[in-house]
Design a protein around this motif. Sequence first.
Motif, mmCIF file in Angstrom:
data_model
loop_
_atom_site.group_PDB
_atom_site.id
_atom_site.type_symbol
_atom_site.label_atom_id
_atom_site.label_comp_id
_atom_site.label_asym_id
_atom_site.label_seq_id
_atom_site.Cartn_x
_atom_site.Cartn_y
_atom_site.Cartn_z
ATOM 1 N N VAL A 122 0.926 -1.100 -0.024
ATOM 2 C CA VAL A 122 0.103 -0.110 -0.040
ATOM 3 C C VAL A 122 0.995 1.400 0.037
ATOM 4 N N ARG A 123 0.262 2.242 -0.508
ATOM 5 C CA ARG A 123 0.908 3.555 -0.299
ATOM 6 C C ARG A 123 -0.267 4.696 0.177
ATOM 7 N N ALA A 124 -0.060 5.136 1.450
ATOM 8 C CA ALA A 124 -1.219 6.051 2.002
ATOM 9 C C ALA A 124 -0.507 7.238 2.207
ATOM 10 N N ARG A 219 -6.596 17.023 16.897
ATOM 11 C CA ARG A 219 -6.894 18.059 15.917
ATOM 12 C C ARG A 219 -6.160 17.879 14.509
ATOM 13 N N ALA A 220 -6.665 17.579 13.524
ATOM 14 C CA ALA A 220 -6.225 17.342 12.373
ATOM 15 C C ALA A 220 -5.934 18.737 11.505
ATOM 16 N N VAL A 221 -4.882 19.018 11.205
ATOM 17 C CA VAL A 221 -4.568 20.296 10.560
ATOM 18 C C VAL A 221 -4.269 20.223 9.117
ATOM 19 N N ALA A 222 -3.474 19.254 8.503
ATOM 20 C CA ALA A 222 -3.267 19.271 6.999
ATOM 21 C C ALA A 222 -2.922 18.001 6.626
ATOM 22 N N VAL A 223 -3.190 17.546 5.556
ATOM 23 C CA VAL A 223 -2.758 16.292 4.832
ATOM 24 C C VAL A 223 -1.267 16.705 4.264
ATOM 25 N N ALA A 224 -0.373 15.636 4.710
ATOM 26 C CA ALA A 224 1.179 15.756 4.228
ATOM 27 C C ALA A 224 1.405 15.432 2.773
ATOM 28 N N SER A 225 0.624 14.732 2.064
ATOM 29 C CA SER A 225 0.629 14.713 0.687
ATOM 30 C C SER A 225 0.507 15.700 -0.227
ATOM 31 N N ALA A 226 1.147 15.636 -1.432
ATOM 32 C CA ALA A 226 0.969 16.808 -2.422
ATOM 33 C C ALA A 226 -0.352 17.214 -2.650
ATOM 34 N N ARG A 227 -1.195 16.213 -2.744
ATOM 35 C CA ARG A 227 -2.561 16.545 -3.192
ATOM 36 C C ARG A 227 -3.450 16.304 -1.962
ATOM 37 N N LYS A 228 -4.697 16.895 -1.922
ATOM 38 C CA LYS A 228 -5.828 16.622 -0.890
ATOM 39 C C LYS A 228 -5.932 15.261 -1.016
ATOM 40 N N PRO A 233 -11.539 15.409 2.618
ATOM 41 C CA PRO A 233 -11.427 16.601 1.602
ATOM 42 C C PRO A 233 -11.520 18.153 2.038
ATOM 43 N N ASP A 234 -11.946 18.307 3.340
ATOM 44 C CA ASP A 234 -12.066 19.442 4.147
ATOM 45 C C ASP A 234 -10.783 19.865 4.595
ATOM 46 N N LEU A 235 -9.613 19.239 4.446
ATOM 47 C CA LEU A 235 -8.293 19.591 5.101
ATOM 48 C C LEU A 235 -7.476 20.028 4.066
ATOM 49 N N PRO A 236 -6.786 21.051 4.103
ATOM 50 C CA PRO A 236 -5.760 21.829 2.936
ATOM 51 C C PRO A 236 -4.369 20.820 3.157
ATOM 52 N N THR A 237 -3.617 21.011 2.395
ATOM 53 C CA THR A 237 -2.382 20.124 2.303
ATOM 54 C C THR A 237 -1.188 21.002 2.994
ATOM 55 N N ILE A 238 -0.102 20.399 3.325
ATOM 56 C CA ILE A 238 0.936 21.167 3.900
ATOM 57 C C ILE A 238 1.625 22.106 2.835
ATOM 58 N N ALA A 239 1.475 21.369 1.766
ATOM 59 C CA ALA A 239 2.236 22.134 0.564
ATOM 60 C C ALA A 239 1.553 23.500 0.203
ATOM 61 N N GLU A 240 0.165 23.543 0.780
ATOM 62 C CA GLU A 240 -0.394 25.164 0.166
ATOM 63 C C GLU A 240 0.354 26.184 1.180
ATOM 64 N N THR A 241 0.982 25.550 2.226
ATOM 65 C CA THR A 241 2.018 26.567 3.118
ATOM 66 C C THR A 241 3.331 26.441 2.810
ATOM 67 N N ILE A 242 3.847 25.273 2.752
ATOM 68 C CA ILE A 242 5.056 24.980 2.409
ATOM 69 C C ILE A 242 5.113 24.231 0.975
ATOM 70 N N PRO A 243 5.435 25.169 0.018
ATOM 71 C CA PRO A 243 5.363 24.490 -1.531
ATOM 72 C C PRO A 243 6.426 23.338 -1.658
ATOM 73 N N GLY A 244 6.195 22.258 -2.236
ATOM 74 C CA GLY A 244 6.897 20.974 -2.503
ATOM 75 C C GLY A 244 6.745 20.012 -1.152
ATOM 76 N N PHE A 245 6.241 20.226 -0.259
ATOM 77 C CA PHE A 245 6.099 19.290 0.723
ATOM 78 C C PHE A 245 5.299 18.177 0.380
ATOM 79 N N ASP A 246 5.746 16.897 0.602
ATOM 80 C CA ASP A 246 4.939 15.728 0.215
ATOM 81 C C ASP A 246 5.589 14.355 0.913
ATOM 82 N N SER A 247 4.764 13.839 1.751
ATOM 83 C CA SER A 247 4.908 12.826 2.540
ATOM 84 C C SER A 247 3.878 11.751 2.621
#
Length: 313
Positions: A122-124, A219-228, A233-247
Motif C-alpha cells: 500500500v501507499r497512504a 485535531r487534524a491540521v493538514a494532509v502531508a501528501s502533495a494533493r488533497k 477533503p475538507d483539509l488543506p495540504t501542508i504544501a499549500e503553506t510549504i511548497p513542495g512538501f509531500d509525505s
Amino acid sequence: MSLGRRGALWGAAGLLAAGAARAEDWPTRPIRIVVPFAPGGASDLLARLLAERLAPALGQPVIVENRPGAGATIGADAVAKARPDGTTFLYGTPGPQIVNPYLMRSLPYDAEHDFTPVVSLVRAPNLLVVNPALPVRTVADLIALAKARPGELTFGSSGIGASSHLAGEMLKLKAGIDVTHIPFRGSGPSIAELIAGRISFLIDTLLLFTEHRASGAVRAVAVASARKSSLMPDLPTIAETIPGFDSFAFNYLAGPAGLPEGVVARLNRETNRILADDAFRRRLAEAWGWSRSAARRPRRRRRSARRPAGRGR
C-alpha cells in the motif's frame, strides 16, 4: 571428470531439485509475518488483516509477530537471519532498508542483499495532527508557535527512520523551525502520547486518525501528501503553506535472501489477489475509512536492486 567432482555435481542437482519441490509444496508449516513496530500502528493493523485472508488461501496459519525497537532494525534483523524456507517474512516500511543505512553507523544486516522482495502492498498519505490543547489550527499557526517557542514543541514518530520521523524532519527543515523529535516503538504509543498531551504533534499515516479526529482526541491540521485526500477533503495540504512538501507511507513484504522463486511467486500472486478483492477493500474501508485507491492495484513482481526490499541472493 573425477568421481568426487561428479558426486558433488549430482549432490548440487539433488539440492536444487529438493528446493524446487519445497517451493512447489509450500507452505507446509505456519507462516510468520514480522512487524517491526509495536501493536496498534498502521503496519500492524494491515498485516493482521492480510494475515487473516492469507491463512485460508495458503492453507496454513499466518501469525503476526511484533518485534519493535531500534528504528525497526530488530524485526528486520530477525527476518534477515531467518532460514529462507518460506516461514518468515518482513512487513517492510522505508526504515529498515532505505532510510536506516543512512541514519545508523552500522546495521546488523546488509540492507540490500539480505532480503528477497516479494510484493508491494500500500501507499497512504500522512496527516499532520496536533493535541487539541495546542493553539494551532493551521500549518502557519504551528510554524509561528514553534518560532515563538524555539525548542519547546515536540513531535513524535513510530521510530527513527520511519516515514513519520522523516516527515517531521522535513517540516523542520522547510519551515525553519526548532522542534524536538521523540521516537517511539510504533505509531500506537506515539498517538497515545499525543492524546495525553505529552508531545505536541505528529505526522503519521492518515488512516490512523479517522476515529481520533471524529472523537476530538486530536485535531487534524493538514494532509502531508502533495494533493488533497478524498478521505478528508475538507483539509488543506501542508504544501499549500510549504511548497513542495509531500509525505506518504508505503509498505511491502520481503523474505530473507535466498527465498525460493516458487515461494516468492505464489505469495506475490495470493497477496495481489487479496489486494484486488472488493471484499478486502471494503474491510479496509470499515477498519480505517480508506478509499478504494489506498491499497495498490496488483502489479507484476519484478526483481531489481532498486526495489524497496533489495535484491535477494
